[in-house]
Enzyme design. Structure first.
Site, PDB file in Angstrom:
ATOM      1  N   ASN A   1      65.496  21.175   3.250  1.00  0.00           N
ATOM      2  CA  ASN A   1      65.822  19.869   3.842  1.00  0.00           C
ATOM      3  C   ASN A   1      65.832  18.837   2.724  1.00  0.00           C
ATOM      4  O   ASN A   1      64.784  18.505   2.169  1.00  0.00           O
ATOM      5  CB  ASN A   1      64.764  19.505   4.901  1.00  0.00           C
ATOM      6  CG  ASN A   1      64.989  18.114   5.462  1.00  0.00           C
ATOM      7  OD1 ASN A   1      66.090  17.577   5.372  1.00  0.00           O
ATOM      8  ND2 ASN A   1      63.954  17.526   6.052  1.00  0.00           N
TER       9      ASN A   1
ATOM     10  N   LYS B   1      66.432  15.788   3.037  1.00  0.00           N
ATOM     11  CA  LYS B   1      66.096  14.443   3.549  1.00  0.00           C
ATOM     12  C   LYS B   1      67.160  13.453   3.054  1.00  0.00           C
ATOM     13  O   LYS B   1      68.319  13.823   2.939  1.00  0.00           O
ATOM     14  CB  LYS B   1      64.689  14.028   3.131  1.00  0.00           C
ATOM     15  CG  LYS B   1      63.636  15.098   3.423  1.00  0.00           C
ATOM     16  CD  LYS B   1      62.260  14.588   3.161  1.00  0.00           C
ATOM     17  CE  LYS B   1      61.255  15.718   3.212  1.00  0.00           C
ATOM     18  NZ  LYS B   1      60.150  15.440   4.107  1.00  0.00           N
TER      19      LYS B   1
ATOM     20  N   HIS C   1      63.277  16.047  13.766  1.00  0.00           N
ATOM     21  CA  HIS C   1      62.387  16.015  12.601  1.00  0.00           C
ATOM     22  C   HIS C   1      61.388  14.864  12.771  1.00  0.00           C
ATOM     23  O   HIS C   1      61.748  13.798  13.259  1.00  0.00           O
ATOM     24  CB  HIS C   1      63.208  15.834  11.316  1.00  0.00           C
ATOM     25  CG  HIS C   1      62.396  16.086  10.084  1.00  0.00           C
ATOM     26  ND1 HIS C   1      61.508  15.160   9.585  1.00  0.00           N
ATOM     27  CD2 HIS C   1      62.308  17.177   9.274  1.00  0.00           C
ATOM     28  CE1 HIS C   1      60.916  15.674   8.512  1.00  0.00           C
ATOM     29  NE2 HIS C   1      61.380  16.887   8.302  1.00  0.00           N
TER      30      HIS C   1
ATOM     31  N   GLU D   1      60.197  12.766  10.868  1.00  0.00           N
ATOM     32  CA  GLU D   1      60.542  11.477  10.256  1.00  0.00           C
ATOM     33  C   GLU D   1      61.473  10.689  11.164  1.00  0.00           C
ATOM     34  O   GLU D   1      61.436   9.461  11.206  1.00  0.00           O
ATOM     35  CB  GLU D   1      61.160  11.716   8.861  1.00  0.00           C
ATOM     36  CG  GLU D   1      60.088  12.139   7.861  1.00  0.00           C
ATOM     37  CD  GLU D   1      60.569  13.020   6.723  1.00  0.00           C
ATOM     38  OE1 GLU D   1      61.795  13.131   6.507  1.00  0.00           O
ATOM     39  OE2 GLU D   1      59.707  13.610   6.041  1.00  0.00           O
TER      40      GLU D   1
ATOM     41  N   GLU E   1      56.115  22.011  12.319  1.00  0.00           N
ATOM     42  CA  GLU E   1      55.862  21.166  11.161  1.00  0.00           C
ATOM     43  C   GLU E   1      54.783  20.139  11.496  1.00  0.00           C
ATOM     44  O   GLU E   1      55.110  19.048  12.000  1.00  0.00           O
ATOM     45  CB  GLU E   1      57.135  20.417  10.780  1.00  0.00           C
ATOM     46  CG  GLU E   1      58.286  21.299  10.357  1.00  0.00           C
ATOM     47  CD  GLU E   1      59.177  20.572   9.373  1.00  0.00           C
ATOM     48  OE1 GLU E   1      59.223  20.991   8.224  1.00  0.00           O
ATOM     49  OE2 GLU E   1      59.798  19.569   9.760  1.00  0.00           O
TER      50      GLU E   1
ATOM     51  N   GLY F   1      55.207  16.618   3.283  1.00  0.00           N
ATOM     52  CA  GLY F   1      55.258  15.769   2.086  1.00  0.00           C
ATOM     53  C   GLY F   1      53.891  15.340   1.583  1.00  0.00           C
ATOM     54  O   GLY F   1      53.785  14.465   0.734  1.00  0.00           O
TER      55      GLY F   1
ATOM     56  N   SER G   1      54.816  21.062   3.160  1.00  0.00           N
ATOM     57  CA  SER G   1      54.278  21.314   1.820  1.00  0.00           C
ATOM     58  C   SER G   1      54.357  22.785   1.396  1.00  0.00           C
ATOM     59  O   SER G   1      53.455  23.302   0.726  1.00  0.00           O
ATOM     60  CB  SER G   1      52.835  20.787   1.704  1.00  0.00           C
ATOM     61  OG  SER G   1      52.808  19.389   1.902  1.00  0.00           O
TER      62      SER G   1
END
Ligand code: PEP
Length: 251
Positions: free
Chosen positions: A8, A10, A94, A96, A166, A172, A211
């Site tokens: 990904n 991003k 996702h 985010e 996730e 991250g 991660s």
């Protein structure tokens, strides 16, 4: 079941850098028994496709989609627009997007269904926050997210969904969820899928994301019930990602 690793990017890499990444990654030696995809920003999909030429690895994924086919939805991108660019998968939900754009379980469900109808594999991202985990609510949160997302989805056909567990606190952060804890959550997810789809649930892939890097990827992929990984930061460098793919399933 064939494992899959999805990169990904991003919000990194416009068309010029996307093309260069694909060309560099194409030079990597890759395990044959691994599916590999890369989730690219919308504006870079065409360049990534052009750099791929006739090659089919990595598969192209979008990072999001809108649920309607066309209409007055300024700024949005439909599943058929993605199909025109040869996009085979798309992330939905996702964390985010849930966090910064207010994406809800209901929106995620509509997006996943629209993708499936267009023959694009929805990669449904789910995960609990640190506070939810601390309160012992992780499994409850995951069950609710997944039940909402699969309400109208089919498990069979051309575009069976993929699920990515996730945990928000692991994304991250450099603090991955242990393979053992991830395994427990994957079992929770598999149980929800089995309740809905019966035996067909066995063929659905559940990935871990958060991660993952070259050092730990093999620990996840060799854990029972973990069918692959979704990788953000460690996929930004094409050679590093090639190394990660080789480390995932050493020959
Ligand atoms: C992600 O973007 O989905 C992700 C898992 O990121 P990272 O690997 O950087 O934690």
């Amino acid at each position: 079941m064939k494992k899959i690793i999805i990169a990904n990017w991003k919000m990194y890499y416009g068309p010029i850098k996307a093309g260069a990444w694909i060309r560099a990654f194409r030079r990597e030696r890759l395990p044959k028994d691994l599916d590999i995809a890369v989730a690219v920003p919308f504006v870079s999909l065409a360049a990534a496709r052009a750099s791929l030429g006739r090659a089919s690895i990595p598969m192209l994924s979008a990072q999001d989609v809108f649920w309607a086919e066309e209409g007055a939805f300024t700024g949005e991108i439909s599943p058929s627009m993605l199909s025109e660019l040869g996009t085979q998968l798309s992330l939905v939900g996702h964390s985010e997007r849930r966090q910064y754009l207010g994406e809800t379980d209901e929106m995620v469900a509509k997006k996943a269904l629209a993708l499936q109808k267009a023959g694009i594999v929805p990669v449904i991202c789910i995960g609990e926050t640190a506070i939810q985990r601390k309160r012992g609510e992780a499994a409850k949160v995951i069950r609710a997210q997944i039940q909402a997302a699969i309400a109208d989805l089919k498990a069979d056909g051309k575009a069976p969904p993929i699920f990515a567990y996730e945990p928000v606190w692991a994304i991250g952060s450099g603090k991955p969820c242990s393979p053992q804890d991830a395994k427990e959550m994957h079992e929770t997810i598999r149980a929800v899928l089995t309740k809905k789809y019966g035996k067909d649930a066995e063929r659905l892939r559940i990935l871990y994301g958060g991660s993952v890097d070259q050092r730990n990827v093999n620990d996840y992929l060799t854990t029972t019930g973990i069918d692959g990984a979704l990788v953000g930061g460690a996929a930004l460098d094409p050679r590093g990602f090639g190394l990660l793919c080789r480390a995932a399933l050493p020959a």
